[in-house]
Structure formats: structure tokens, C-alpha cells
Enzyme design. Structure first.
Site, mmCIF file in Angstrom:
data_model
loop_
_atom_site.group_PDB
_atom_site.id
_atom_site.type_symbol
_atom_site.label_atom_id
_atom_site.label_comp_id
_atom_site.label_asym_id
_atom_site.label_seq_id
_atom_site.Cartn_x
_atom_site.Cartn_y
_atom_site.Cartn_z
ATOM 1 N N GLY A 9 53.973 99.887 60.428
ATOM 2 C CA GLY A 9 53.492 100.921 61.346
ATOM 3 C C GLY A 9 54.195 100.911 62.689
ATOM 4 N N ASN A 10 54.649 99.728 63.123
ATOM 5 C CA ASN A 10 55.277 99.640 64.454
ATOM 6 C C ASN A 10 56.656 100.306 64.501
ATOM 7 O OD1 ASN A 10 56.379 97.477 62.863
ATOM 8 N ND2 ASN A 10 57.119 96.509 64.726
ATOM 9 N N LYS A 122 39.612 99.964 50.262
ATOM 10 C CA LYS A 122 40.625 100.242 51.287
ATOM 11 C C LYS A 122 40.099 101.333 52.221
ATOM 12 C CE LYS A 122 44.752 100.503 53.185
ATOM 13 N NZ LYS A 122 45.190 99.496 54.122
ATOM 14 N N LYS A 202 51.827 99.553 50.518
ATOM 15 C CA LYS A 202 53.257 99.858 50.668
ATOM 16 C C LYS A 202 54.135 98.629 50.427
ATOM 17 C CE LYS A 202 55.046 98.463 55.020
ATOM 18 N NZ LYS A 202 54.042 97.583 55.483
ATOM 19 N N LYS A 264 51.874 91.396 52.185
ATOM 20 C CA LYS A 264 53.297 91.119 52.470
ATOM 21 C C LYS A 264 53.733 89.828 51.796
ATOM 22 C CE LYS A 264 53.019 93.215 57.035
ATOM 23 N NZ LYS A 264 53.183 94.577 56.520
HETATM 24 P P1 ADP Z 1 52.395 96.725 58.989
HETATM 25 O O1 ADP Z 1 52.066 98.048 59.564
HETATM 26 O O2 ADP Z 1 53.743 96.246 59.397
HETATM 27 O O3 ADP Z 1 52.142 96.607 57.520
HETATM 28 P P2 ADP Z 1 50.048 95.014 59.415
HETATM 29 O O4 ADP Z 1 49.174 95.243 60.585
HETATM 30 O O5 ADP Z 1 49.556 95.402 58.084
HETATM 31 O O6 ADP Z 1 51.442 95.711 59.776
HETATM 32 O O7 ADP Z 1 50.472 93.479 59.341
HETATM 33 C C1 ADP Z 1 51.052 92.809 60.454
HETATM 34 C C2 ADP Z 1 49.982 92.049 61.219
HETATM 35 O O8 ADP Z 1 49.488 90.972 60.457
HETATM 36 C C3 ADP Z 1 50.467 91.387 62.498
HETATM 37 O O9 ADP Z 1 50.332 92.265 63.585
HETATM 38 C C4 ADP Z 1 49.565 90.144 62.631
HETATM 39 O O10 ADP Z 1 48.683 90.292 63.709
HETATM 40 C C5 ADP Z 1 48.756 90.141 61.344
HETATM 41 N N1 ADP Z 1 48.582 88.845 60.695
HETATM 42 C C6 ADP Z 1 47.464 88.511 60.001
HETATM 43 N N2 ADP Z 1 47.563 87.297 59.457
HETATM 44 C C7 ADP Z 1 48.788 86.823 59.809
HETATM 45 C C8 ADP Z 1 49.486 85.606 59.518
HETATM 46 N N3 ADP Z 1 48.949 84.641 58.754
HETATM 47 N N4 ADP Z 1 50.736 85.442 60.034
HETATM 48 C C9 ADP Z 1 51.291 86.408 60.795
HETATM 49 N N5 ADP Z 1 50.670 87.587 61.089
HETATM 50 C C10 ADP Z 1 49.440 87.805 60.599
HETATM 51 MG MG MG Z 2 50.164 96.745 56.531
#
Ligand code: ADP
Ligand code: MG
Length: 302
Positions: A9-10, A122, A202, A264
């Protein structure tokens, strides 16, 4: 090398900013410049991306109008076009080309027996007060659930992606020298030629695409510089290099948040277990160094 890059998203919107066109155009150049650099280095690139906030916005706009014109499958397709257009244009700009970057509307097949259809979990779209949530449930048949700290929201199934329908087309585009944007928003979930009201993660859809294409590397770029154990606590520790098996062990121990880092980690580990050489999870800001395996969390075979 053939590299699949999943954008979070960023890549489109900074935290707390309005979700408008200017904001998207402002942000997307960073990812596009990374892609252009890798393309100039001779690599074949497929870009995938999320669509959560955008699909939520489109849904909110039509519901506010008091009518539901399009269902969720169609809204996912709409955001693939919307974001694919921004990304393709930004990549062409960064490369100094016209039409080299192509966004493919992508469908992903899902199994109607997937357990998530019995337990939709979700969250999507806007949040409502309980009374309005009940009205939405009545009017549209939505399943509404309370999200801690946010109010009542619609929940939908998030089934596993079984396969990406456009794999062959993406392959040929790559062979012909195009830069491809695909599997946006996890792809449109479909079964037997019909769109399904669900959303596919995704990161997991990107992994299925990456393995189907026989990609050499799969890179997930987000707003955090890697995968941490005990994230957000004083004991947090970054995983720099980790085997797919070790990462999967942590995953199944429940060490990662389901809605963010969990998918992820699973996607990166699956890519390697299914034959990929390596995967990485890291910050978009450090994207080139993540590609060089100098930053982020690098997931390896052993
Ligand atoms: P994207 O839009 O890139 O999919 P998400 O918000 O789904 O982003 O995932 C990224 C976020 O996951 C980061 O901003 C972080 O705060 C969070 N996060 C949760 N658990 C962890 C972890 N174990 N290690 C690193 N980041 C984490
Ligand atoms: Mg995400």
C-alpha cells in the site's frame, strides 16, 4: 533474471493521506524508478500490487449512493485498471518509453470448497455503527463483523489462490520484452467463469504467479525493513537471512500477524519451497539493496 515484485500500500499512499489521484501519482514514481533500473540492468520484471484502500473507497462511494452497482469481483478488476494504469505510466516515464509497460487484468481461480467461504474474515470497506451495519446486512446480504477499535465492517472470504489464469499471456509479454503489471489486488477470484465475492491475498497470489512463471526471485516490498520476531516488543529481532523451513516453522507457531506480515512470510517461504531460488521481504525505499540481497529479510532454500 525474471523477478516478480509485489508492491504494498505504501507504493501508492502515505499513512494518513487522502486517497486521491495526486497522492497516488506522487508516490508511484519511487517504485517505477526501481523497476526501470532493474529493466535497464537487463532483467525481466513483473509487478504485482495491493488494492485494499482503493477497493474499499470504490465500494464506499457506491454504497453511499444507496445502490450497489458492482460486486466485489468487478471492483477488484476496476482497481487493477486504475492502479495498473498509474504503474504502467510511471514505469514508461522512468524508462523513457511508451507502451513498454502493460497492465493485465488478471483472474485467479479459487476453490469453492475453500474453508474461508464458511468463515469469511477479511475486513473490507468502510466501518459502520451497529444499526447501519444491520441495515447493510439486510439490504445486501453482507456479513458484518466488529473490528476492534474500528466499528462494524463487512467481512468476505479470502480463499487460497489456486492458479493465475493469464500466466501464458504474461509469459509471452515478458518474452516479447514488455514489463508486466499483473495480479493486482490478488487477482479477481473466479470459479467456473464467474467472479466470486471474495478477495485473494495479494502476496499469496503474487507467489502463485511467480512460481507459475518460473521466476528467479520474488521480492515483496512494503513499509517495514524486514521480518521481525517479537515485532513491536523490546525483544524484537530482525531476520536477516532465513531458510524457508525455519520461516515456515515460525509462521505455523503463530509468530506473525495474520493481516499484515503473516501472508508475506507464507508467500516468500512457499515461493522458495516451490522451486524459487530466493525471496525477499523489505522496504520499498531500499528496494535496490533488497534486490542485491544486502537489505531486508532474505529467504533461502537452506
Ligand atoms: P502492505 O500494504 O505492504 O501489504 P501491510 O500493512 O499488510 O503492508 O504489512 C506491513 C506491515 O506489517 C508493517 O507496516 C508492519 O507494521 C507490520 N508487521 C506486523 N508484524 C510484523 C513483523 N513480525 N515484522 C515486521 N513487520 C510487521
Ligand atoms: Mg498487506
Amino acid at each position: 533474471m525474471l523477478i516478480v515484485i509485489a508492491l504494498g500500500g505504501n507504493a501508492f499512499v502515505r499513512r494518513g493521506r487522502p486517497l486521491d489521484q495526486e497522492e497516488h501519482l506522487y508516490n508511484i514514481d519511487k517504485a517505477a524508478e526501481l523497476v526501470a533500473k532493474l529493466v535497464s540492468d537487463g532483467h525481466k520484471i513483473v509487478v504485482t500490487h495491493g488494492n485494499g484502500p482503493q477497493v474499499g473507497l470504490l465500494d464506499e462511494l457506491q454504497l453511499k449512493g444507496g445502490r450497489r452497482y458492482f460486486r466485489l469481483d468487478a471492483l477488484v478488476a476496476a482497481t487493477q485498471g486504475l492502479l495498473g494504469y498509474f504503474i504502467a505510466n510511471a514505469i514508461d516515464k522512468a524508462l523513457g518509453t511508451y507502451g513498454r509497460a502493460v497492465a493485465v487484468v488478471t483472474r485467479v481461480s479459487v476453490d469453492p470448497e475453500d474453508p474461508s467461504f464458511k468463515n469469511p474474515s477479511k475486513f473490507i470497506g468502510p466501518s459502520y455503527a451497529k444499526r447501519d451495519a444491520d441495515l447493510m446486512a439486510q439490504k445486501y446480504g453482507f456479513i458484518m463483523r466488529e473490528e476492534v477499535g474500528r466499528g462494524w465492517r463487512r467481512v468476505v472470504p479470502s480463499p487460497e489462490p489456486m492458479g493465475v489464469m493469464e500466466v501464458e499471456a504474461v509469459k509471452r509479454l515478458l518474452e516479447s520484452g514488455f514489463v508486466v503489471i499483473a495480479a493486482g489486488g490478488g487477482g479477481v477470484p473466479t470459479h467456473s467463469h464467474f467472479g466470486v465475492e471474495a478477495v485473494v491475498d495479494k502476496d499469496l497470489a503474487s507467489q502463485v504467479l511467480a512460481n507459475s512463471l518460473g521466476a528467479d526471485a520474488f521480492i515483496i516490498l512494503t513499509d517495514v525493513d524486514g521480518v521481525y520476531l517479537d515485532y513491536g516488543t523490546e525483544r524484537q529481532r530482525k531476520l536477516e537471512r532465513v531458510s524457508a523451513d525455519e520461516l515456515l516453522k515460525y509462521y505455523y507457531e503463530g509468530r506473525f500477524e495474520e493481516g499484515s506480515m503473516g501472508p508475506k512470510v507464507l508467500a516468500a517461504a512457499r515461493f522458495v519451497k516451490n522451486g524459487g531460488a530466493w525471496a525477499a521481504i523489505g522496504a520499498l525505499d531500499e528496494g535496490y539493496y533488497v534486490f542485491k540481497r544486502e537489505r531486508g529479510t532474505i529467504v533461502e532454500r537452506a
